[in-house]
Design an enzyme around this catalytic site. Sequence first.
Site, PDB file in Angstrom:
ATOM      1  N   LYS A  27       5.105   3.788  17.180  1.00 43.99           N
ATOM      2  CA  LYS A  27       5.133   2.730  16.171  1.00 43.99           C
ATOM      3  C   LYS A  27       6.353   2.910  15.284  1.00 43.99           C
ATOM      4  O   LYS A  27       6.540   3.978  14.688  1.00 43.99           O
ATOM      5  CB  LYS A  27       3.856   2.745  15.335  1.00 43.99           C
ATOM      6  CG  LYS A  27       3.733   1.537  14.390  1.00 43.99           C
ATOM      7  CD  LYS A  27       2.335   1.406  13.835  1.00 43.99           C
ATOM      8  CE  LYS A  27       2.172   0.125  13.025  1.00 43.99           C
ATOM      9  NZ  LYS A  27       0.788  -0.075  12.562  1.00 43.99           N
ATOM     10  N   SER A  66       5.487   5.211   8.839  1.00 46.29           N
ATOM     11  CA  SER A  66       4.894   4.912   7.533  1.00 46.29           C
ATOM     12  C   SER A  66       5.892   5.269   6.438  1.00 46.29           C
ATOM     13  O   SER A  66       6.508   6.333   6.472  1.00 46.29           O
ATOM     14  CB  SER A  66       3.605   5.717   7.334  1.00 46.29           C
ATOM     15  OG  SER A  66       3.169   5.596   5.989  1.00 46.29           O
ATOM     16  N   ASN A 103       5.629  -1.359  11.535  1.00 42.54           N
ATOM     17  CA  ASN A 103       4.873  -0.877  10.383  1.00 42.54           C
ATOM     18  C   ASN A 103       5.223  -1.741   9.166  1.00 42.54           C
ATOM     19  O   ASN A 103       5.860  -2.789   9.301  1.00 42.54           O
ATOM     20  CB  ASN A 103       5.216   0.600  10.142  1.00 42.54           C
ATOM     21  CG  ASN A 103       4.040   1.396   9.629  1.00 42.54           C
ATOM     22  OD1 ASN A 103       3.337   0.974   8.701  1.00 42.54           O
ATOM     23  ND2 ASN A 103       3.801   2.561  10.205  1.00 42.54           N
ATOM     24  N   PHE A 154      -1.765   8.128   4.431  1.00 43.82           N
ATOM     25  CA  PHE A 154      -2.556   8.766   5.492  1.00 43.82           C
ATOM     26  C   PHE A 154      -3.817   9.442   4.938  1.00 43.82           C
ATOM     27  O   PHE A 154      -4.151  10.568   5.303  1.00 43.82           O
ATOM     28  CB  PHE A 154      -1.727   9.805   6.257  1.00 43.82           C
ATOM     29  CG  PHE A 154      -0.646   9.253   7.144  1.00 43.82           C
ATOM     30  CD1 PHE A 154      -0.531   7.900   7.394  1.00 43.82           C
ATOM     31  CD2 PHE A 154       0.268  10.108   7.739  1.00 43.82           C
ATOM     32  CE1 PHE A 154       0.473   7.397   8.221  1.00 43.82           C
ATOM     33  CE2 PHE A 154       1.266   9.622   8.574  1.00 43.82           C
ATOM     34  CZ  PHE A 154       1.375   8.268   8.820  1.00 43.82           C
ATOM     35  N   ASN A 186       0.833  -1.202   0.000  1.00 40.92           N
ATOM     36  CA  ASN A 186       0.000   0.000   0.000  1.00 40.92           C
ATOM     37  C   ASN A 186       0.863   1.246   0.000  1.00 40.92           C
ATOM     38  O   ASN A 186       1.955   1.274   0.567  1.00 40.92           O
ATOM     39  CB  ASN A 186      -0.959  -0.008   1.203  1.00 40.92           C
ATOM     40  CG  ASN A 186      -0.417   0.747   2.399  1.00 40.92           C
ATOM     41  OD1 ASN A 186      -0.493   1.989   2.455  1.00 40.92           O
ATOM     42  ND2 ASN A 186       0.145   0.032   3.356  1.00 40.92           N
ATOM     43  N   ASN A 195       5.003   5.952   3.452  1.00 36.68           N
ATOM     44  CA  ASN A 195       4.232   6.597   2.391  1.00 36.68           C
ATOM     45  C   ASN A 195       4.031   8.094   2.577  1.00 36.68           C
ATOM     46  O   ASN A 195       3.303   8.720   1.812  1.00 36.68           O
ATOM     47  CB  ASN A 195       2.873   5.900   2.261  1.00 36.68           C
ATOM     48  CG  ASN A 195       3.021   4.422   1.938  1.00 36.68           C
ATOM     49  OD1 ASN A 195       3.836   4.053   1.094  1.00 36.68           O
ATOM     50  ND2 ASN A 195       2.266   3.587   2.623  1.00 36.68           N
ATOM     51  N   THR A 196       4.645   8.671   3.608  1.00 37.32           N
ATOM     52  CA  THR A 196       4.671  10.119   3.791  1.00 37.32           C
ATOM     53  C   THR A 196       6.124  10.563   3.727  1.00 37.32           C
ATOM     54  O   THR A 196       6.955  10.078   4.505  1.00 37.32           O
ATOM     55  CB  THR A 196       4.048  10.521   5.143  1.00 37.32           C
ATOM     56  OG1 THR A 196       2.662  10.150   5.146  1.00 37.32           O
ATOM     57  CG2 THR A 196       4.171  12.019   5.379  1.00 37.32           C
TER      58      THR A 196
END
Length: 351
Positions: free
Chosen positions: A215, A173, A244, A113, A109, A175-176
């Site tokens: 996390k 994450s 994560n 967010f 993925n 993805n940021t």
Amino acid sequence: MSYQFFRPLLFQLNPESAHRFSLAALDQLTRLGLLPRTVIDCQPQNVMGLTFPNPVGLAAGLDKNGEHLDALARLGFGFIEIGTVTPRPQPGNPAPRLFRVPEANAIINRLGFNNHGVDRLIENVTQSSYRGILGINIGKNFDTPIDRAADDYLTGLHKVYRYASYVTINISSPNTKNLRDLQSTGALDRLLNQLKSAQQELSQSHGKYVPVAVKIAPDLDTAQIESIAALLLKHRMDGVIATNTTLSREGIAHLPVAQESGGLSGAPLKQRSTTIVQQLHGFLQNAIPIIGVGGIQSVADAKEKLAAGASLIQLYTGLIYHGPGLIRTIAQELCADQISPSSNSHESTTD
């Protein structure tokens, strides 16, 4: 059995559509009184100062906005974590951004967010009838400069504090952009110092202490894990969630979907995340509890995480491939392992 029947039909939909459809179906079944409530209580377990009815939780990401709490609460979880939520609403990354890897029971993925903002999440929580243990996972908006990230986390902590059983700080994450830079020693030291000060102030003003967990990513070496553990101890953080999703493509590199960017979850992540749990346990020496997440798709996987040093576990991708029955299967087995003369372990289905 029913999920295994419907799964091929769900997998005909694109992953995001299947996700929305599944949650909407659970909501409708709940409203119609057709979704039985599964209750699985073990010998009470105290972690982070909270009493968990069983050690199997829902990982953040499945219900980002806290819109489906009443339905999810009926599936047997010992606790539920919602989010990641940011101070302001944001759409996330462009679609397609979610990819199944069925050959490996995995998902990639790059959602980024996507959420409706912290104020909407709070509205959803207050309208829910869920009264179990609720974790709220907070992050920064994509357009907040990394050197101002603490502002977003402090905003999130202040807003969700009174509604959460515990709060998770998501700094891992993939993805940021640049988010994982917050795991570096200097940046993490400064962030945790500010968060701990805010937590102490909020504890006094609200008259209750809400634990704060961090996390972390699986893509860390031993020296980085040791440094993070030292900072968690220094700032007396309440918990750590490991881990994560990973940027590694080990185990799926031969598959075409491996070319897609984003975080990999599911079975290929299992050993990597378990190793992080084991390393953290060694450095923390039971001073701070660990929630293990990553690649848990069976009872054996869950027991492996606990044996490595986790106090609790969380599921997500395993639910996509095995259905909600996985919750009951794992929780019942873990509860059975706890049976003793003083145990009050039981499982029941009502409604």
